[in-house]
Structure formats: structure tokens, C-alpha cells
Design a protein around this motif. Structure first.
Motif, PDB file in Angstrom:
ATOM      1  N   ARG A 190     -10.406  56.300  25.625  1.00 14.24           N
ATOM      2  CA  ARG A 190      -9.097  55.924  25.950  1.00 14.24           C
ATOM      3  C   ARG A 190      -9.123  54.559  26.341  1.00 14.24           C
TER       4      ARG A 190
ATOM      5  N   THR B  86       5.780  55.811  37.287  1.00 14.06           N
ATOM      6  CA  THR B  86       5.960  56.519  35.607  1.00 14.06           C
ATOM      7  C   THR B  86       6.414  57.584  35.749  1.00 14.06           C
TER       8      THR B  86
ATOM      9  N   ASN C 152       2.803  53.646  27.266  1.00 12.57           N
ATOM     10  CA  ASN C 152       1.910  52.855  27.978  1.00 12.57           C
ATOM     11  C   ASN C 152       0.782  53.755  28.489  1.00 12.57           C
ATOM     12  N   ILE C 153      -0.176  53.103  29.048  1.00 11.46           N
ATOM     13  CA  ILE C 153      -1.295  53.837  29.601  1.00 11.46           C
ATOM     14  C   ILE C 153      -1.001  54.569  30.905  1.00 11.46           C
ATOM     15  N   TYR C 154      -0.105  54.281  31.699  1.00 10.23           N
ATOM     16  CA  TYR C 154       0.347  54.789  32.897  1.00 10.23           C
ATOM     17  C   TYR C 154       0.622  56.135  32.510  1.00 10.23           C
ATOM     18  N   ALA C 155       1.623  56.214  31.766  1.00 11.12           N
ATOM     19  CA  ALA C 155       2.174  57.595  31.492  1.00 11.12           C
ATOM     20  C   ALA C 155       1.181  58.522  30.961  1.00 11.12           C
ATOM     21  N   GLU C 156       0.375  58.198  30.208  1.00  8.97           N
ATOM     22  CA  GLU C 156      -1.046  58.733  29.692  1.00  8.97           C
ATOM     23  C   GLU C 156      -2.067  59.428  30.857  1.00  8.97           C
ATOM     24  N   HIS C 157      -2.186  58.194  31.733  1.00  9.49           N
ATOM     25  CA  HIS C 157      -3.060  58.611  32.648  1.00  9.49           C
ATOM     26  C   HIS C 157      -2.476  59.483  33.701  1.00  9.49           C
TER      27      HIS C 157
END
Lengths: 267, 283
Positions: free
Chosen positions: B118, B55, A102-107
């Protein structure tokens, strides 16, 4: 010519995750490397405390521990060598392939990254200047040097009220590197047979400083712990009496005369 | 009081309550947004930051540190009329306070990050405006759900209700209770660690003087004094957040901003909602 007695380091690690948490969520780390006289390498000890709020602290701590006691760790615990090691660690972390669900982890990885408090120590038992240790610290994991039952040295020089939730540490973000370099603390002290070094993460460090301040013989108390189950029971008791509910790690290294026949690593 | 940490054993509850009256269509001074658009952006930003906090790693589920709710009053797009309703995304529309990981999985859409960029930020709440300002009915509905939540999580940090409005209430008194009375009812609902916190943001389309976290209501025009009185004193964790953001707050400061511009609304909401999570204990 006076011969130096043969010395060795008896090392044991105890650790306990947060109350009720599985071992897999223990976010501290500890490591030990035996001296290699042939390569001129001293015994090396390390304890780290991954930040609960950080991204994937378990793997960042594992990377740092593995490298610090491995062949690509800093050659010596100097500001320059540690700074270079920080840089290598950050590059290796950034180069790891990751598939994000998901994008949360990437962010979080890109914007915040991970960090861990760091406490490393080289123990020179065969040095011509006499046995001694030299340590480096970044954050609130603490080394206590006990000699004859008394605290004779400490790294870093933190007091019981100096512990917080935002200590210094080793960050994955390259932008933090200058600050990490400048905030490193160093200390060293001579050693003799029977001396004990405790490298502990913040919850236990805070407890020990508070206990010592009240005159409790806390050093004897932790010296008597010989088994992981005893450590678990002891930590549970202290948590009931106010020890911070956090991961707890204690690396104990005792200077002994003669060779160590058994190395104990308690997990 | 207010010393409980946000953990998996004791998750928090954060509610956004937004005025969707017709006046929210006004342009927000100093930005190219309407009040409704700015409030929506701020809500989505806070929710995203909470998702990031929750997260831990790239290959594990998000942790449940927070429950969240979004309520709108004035226009009710789903009912095609006026009133109060849950403003959660369609997939969760029949619910009111939901675990953050569920919300994270159900954005309305994800903003386009641009060619080669992104992915952009998720959007859970879209701006809306129309009709009047039935804040009393809104406080009643939020209060009923907050009451259910604290019954389920009595050991948690108390719920935090972030209320954004630009106007004067139009349904007071409601069921013989005025807006201040409904606010009192809401802020009397408590966990073991304190009463529900009500933060009020009064949005202004003009360049009028702004007042952030005041400790008194002197000199504020209506409805400033009334909203100030309804707003909770800032507890220590919010004072800490304000200090970390270099926002000066005095003793007795309340969770209130008057004539907020967009940037200040974002800061205000961050002080009230962005807390470190800390798994000291586990279920």
C-alpha cells in the motif's frame, strides 16, 4: 384452560442529532421487527450508537441495525448466537468494495475500523412461560423497564458516573471479537400490560439516571412525548440543563392489550 | 481550564517548532537516524495521525478539527541562510498556521510503500540542519501567529507548541528579552479555555539518562532546568493521554522530556498532540 390475553407492542422511535448537525450526521441507529408467530420469532428491538471517532460509523450502524432485525440476525440473544452474528457482520463489512480518495481513510479503516455500542432486545409476548423480554448489551446504550411508573429492570447495570467516551461496542476489527463476546451483558424480565421499555443511547440514559436519582418523575416526562417536534424541543431544553451534547435516540415500546392498529415510526 | 474538546466548531491548533541548528546532524544513539531525521519522522508521524483522526469516511472530505504549523529555526533552506521560517511544504510556504485538511492535500512526497505494498506515509517535513540556535526569534515568530489564531478561535482549546531542540540558545537575549521571557510571552497567549501550552523536548545523541514529564528539575544539567521552567504543566487531557499510554506522570508534571531518544520523542509528542475529536456541537 386459561386463555392469555392478546398482547401487542406499540413501538415508536425518536431521535435527534447533535446540536446544529444535519440528520445525515446522526450516528445512532434504531430498528424494530414485528413478531412472526408462524416462524416463532419474537418482536425485536435494537438501538446502536456509532462512535464519533470511528471510521464511517453511520454505515456500520446501518449495517448492524438492518441485519439485526432482518432475516440474517442472530437467531436468539445468546452469547453464541451473538458471537456468530458479530463474525458475519465483520466479514460483510470487510467485503464491501470501497474506493479510497486518500490514504488517511484507507489507513483508518484498516488500522482502527468502526464501532458502535449495541443494545438488542427480544420481546416474547406469546411465550408459554408468559410475556417477557430478554436483552443483550455491549456498551452504554441502556434499556429501562418501567412498570407502574417505576423502574423494575435495567440493562446494562450502569450508574450515572459509569458513562465515558470509550465504552464497549461492536467493532469491525476481528481482533476485538473475543473481547466483545466476553463483555456482553444479558438481562430479562417479565412483562405485563402497560409496561414500557425504553431503549436509549448514552446521553439520554445518563440524563434519565441522574434525573431518577434526584426523584424527578422522568419516566412520566418521557412517556408523554408523542411527536418528533415535541421530542426535539424536550431534548433542547435538557441540553440547556446539562444533557450531554450528543446524538439522542429513544425507542419506546409499550405492551398493550389487543392488536396494534397503527405503528408509529417517527423520524 | 483545558476542558474544551476538539471539534469542528472549536478546532485545535498544534505547532511543531524544530531546531535546525548544525548540531542536529548528530547521530541519535540507539537508532540509525540523525537528530534532524528523527525529529522530522516524529513530526510527520504526528501529522499523519492527526489526519487519520480527522477522516471519517472514504468518500468525504477530511473534517477540520485541527490547524497546524511547522516552524524551523537555525537553517532556513528557503532563504538559503540562518533564521526562522515556516517549514510547511512548498505549496503552503508563504503561510504559517494552516487547516490540517489543506496540509493533508499537500505532502512533499509519499514514501514508497515497496513493491505491491500500500502507499507509504506522506512526508510534509524534511530534515534540515545548519548554523546556530536562534530560539528567541523563533518563539517571537510563533507567538505572533499564535496570537492571531487565538483571536480567531477564542473558544477553542489553547494552542499547543511542541518545541524540539538539542542545544543551547544562541540569540538570548533577543530584543532585550531572554529565552525564558519569550517563552512566558508565548504561554501568556490564551483562549477562553487556558493559556498556550509549551512542550519542550531536549534531544540527546548520547545515552545520557532520560527524564520524561518530570515534576521538578533537580539533578538536570543545563539546559534542563531552564527548559523545565519554560514547559507548561500537563493539563488533564495530556495526563489522560499519558495514562492511556502507561506513562506514569506525577502531580505537577510538566510537558518536558530531557535527553529523549527517538521512541520517547514519539511518545512525548503523542501525549501532547493526539486527542480524541468530539463533535458535541457544530458551527
Amino acid at each position: 384452560m386459561r386463555l392469555m390475553p392478546e398482547l401487542s407492542l406499540q413501538t415508536v422511535v425518536f431521535h435527534e442529532p447533535k446540536p446544529g448537525a444535519p440528520d445525515s450526521e446522526w450516528e445512532d441507529g434504531a430498528g424494530y421487527r414485528a413478531a412472526d408467530p408462524g416462524l416463532g420469532r419474537p418482536d425485536r428491538l435494537v438501538v446502536l450508537d456509532g462512535a464519533t471517532t470511528a471510521y464511517d460509523a453511520v454505515h456500520w450502524v446501518a449495517q448492524l441495525v438492518g441485519s439485526f432485525v432482518g432475516p440474517d440476525g442472530p437467531a436468539a440473544l445468546t452469547r453464541d448466537d451473538l458471537d456468530g452474528w458479530f463474525g458475519r457482520m465483520q466479514e460483510r463489512w470487510a467485503a464491501q468494495p470501497r474506493e479510497f480518495h486518500n490514504i488517511y481513510a484507507e489507513h483508518k479503516l484498516q488500522a482502527e475500523g468502526s464501532f458502535a455500542t449495541f443494545l438488542g432486545c427480544d420481546v416474547h409476548l406469546l411465550d408459554r412461560e408468559g410475556p417477557h423480554w430478554r436483552g443483550a448489551a455491549l456498551g452504554d446504550a441502556v434499556l429501562f423497564h418501567i412498570q407502574g411508573g417505576q423502574l423494575v429492570a435495567q440493562l446494562p447495570t450502569i450508574t450515572a458516573d459509569g458513562f465515558g467516551y470509550n465504552p464497549d461496542g461492536v467493532f469491525t476489527r476481528p481482533s476485538e471479537r473475543d473481547r466483545m463476546r466476553s463483555r456482553l451483558a444479558f438481562e430479562g424480565h417479565r412483562l405485563q400490560v402497560g409496561d414500557v421499555l425504553y431503549l436509549v443511547t448514552d446521553a439520554l440514559a445518563h440524563w434519565l439516571l441522574c434525573a431518577a436519582a434526584t426523584g424527578t418523575d422522568c419516566w412520566q416526562e418521557v412517556a408523554e412525548i408523542q411527536h418528533p417536534r415535541a421530542f426535539r424541543r424536550w431534548v433542547a431544553e435538557q441540553r440547556d440543563n446539562g444533557m450531554k451534547h450528543d446524538d439522542v435516540t429513544m425507542l419506546r415500546a409499550e405492551v398493550a392489550a389487543g392488536d396494534v392498529e397503527v405503528l408509529v415510526l417517527c423520524r | 481550564m483545558y476542558s474544551q474538546t476538539f471539534s469542528r466548531q472549536n478546532p485545535g491548533c498544534i505547532i511543531f517548532l524544530v531546531d535546525r541548528s548544525d548540531s542536529m546532524r548528530a547521530s541519535w544513539g540507539g537508532s540509525n537516524l540523525t537528530l534532524a531525521q528523527g525529529a522530522a519522522q516524529a513530526i510527520n508521524k504526528m501529522l499523519f495521525e492527526l489526519c487519520v483522526k480527522s477522516t471519517k469516511v472514504h468518500d468525504a472530505p477530511m473534517y477540520l478539527y485541527f490547524y497546524v504549523g511547522i516552524y524551523g529555526y537555525g537553517l532556513c533552506p528557503r532563504r538559503s541562510g540562518e533564521g526562522v521560517e515556516s517549514a510547511l511544504p512548498v505549496a503552503l510556504a508563504d503561510r504559517f498556521i494552516v487547516p490540517l485538511p489543506e496540509l493533508a492535500d499537500h505532502p512533499l512526497r509519499v514514501q514508497d510503500g515497496g513493491p505491491g505494498a500500500r502507499p507509504g506515509l506522506p512526508v510534509w517535513y524534511e530534515p534540515a540542519h545548519g548554523y546556530s540556535t536562534p530560539a528567541c526569534a523563533a518563539f517571537e515568530m510563533v507567538g505572533s501567529h499564535v496570537k492571531e489564531w487565538v483571536a480567531a478561535f477564542p473558544s477553542s482549546f489553547p494552542p499547543i507548541v511542541c518545541h524540539m531542540t538539542d542545544g543551547l540558545v544562541t540569540d538570548s537575549p533577543y530584543k532585550d528579552v531572554d529565552l525564558a521571557g519569550w517563552a512566558r510571552r508565548l504561554t501568556q497567549i490564551s483562549t477562553d479555555h487556558g493559556t498556550t501550552l509549551l512542550l519542550n523536548a531536549f534531544l540527546s545523541p548520547s545515552d545520557a539518562t532520560m527524564t520524561l514529564f518530570p515534576d521538578n528539575a533537580r539533578g538536570l544539567p543545563a539546559p534542563g532546568p531552564g527548559l523545565f521552567e519554560m514547559s507548561s504543566p500537563l493539563p488533564e487531557p495530556m495526563v489522560h493521554n499519558a495514562a492511556a499510554a502507561d506513562i506514569p506522570v506525577g502531580s505537577g508534571a510538566r510537558g518536558f522530556v530531557f535527553n529523549a531518544d527517538f521512541a520517547t520523542l514519539v511518545k512525548f509528542l503523542a501525549v501532547g498532540t493526539q486527542f480524541n475529536v468530539h463533535d458535541e456541537t457544530y458551527a
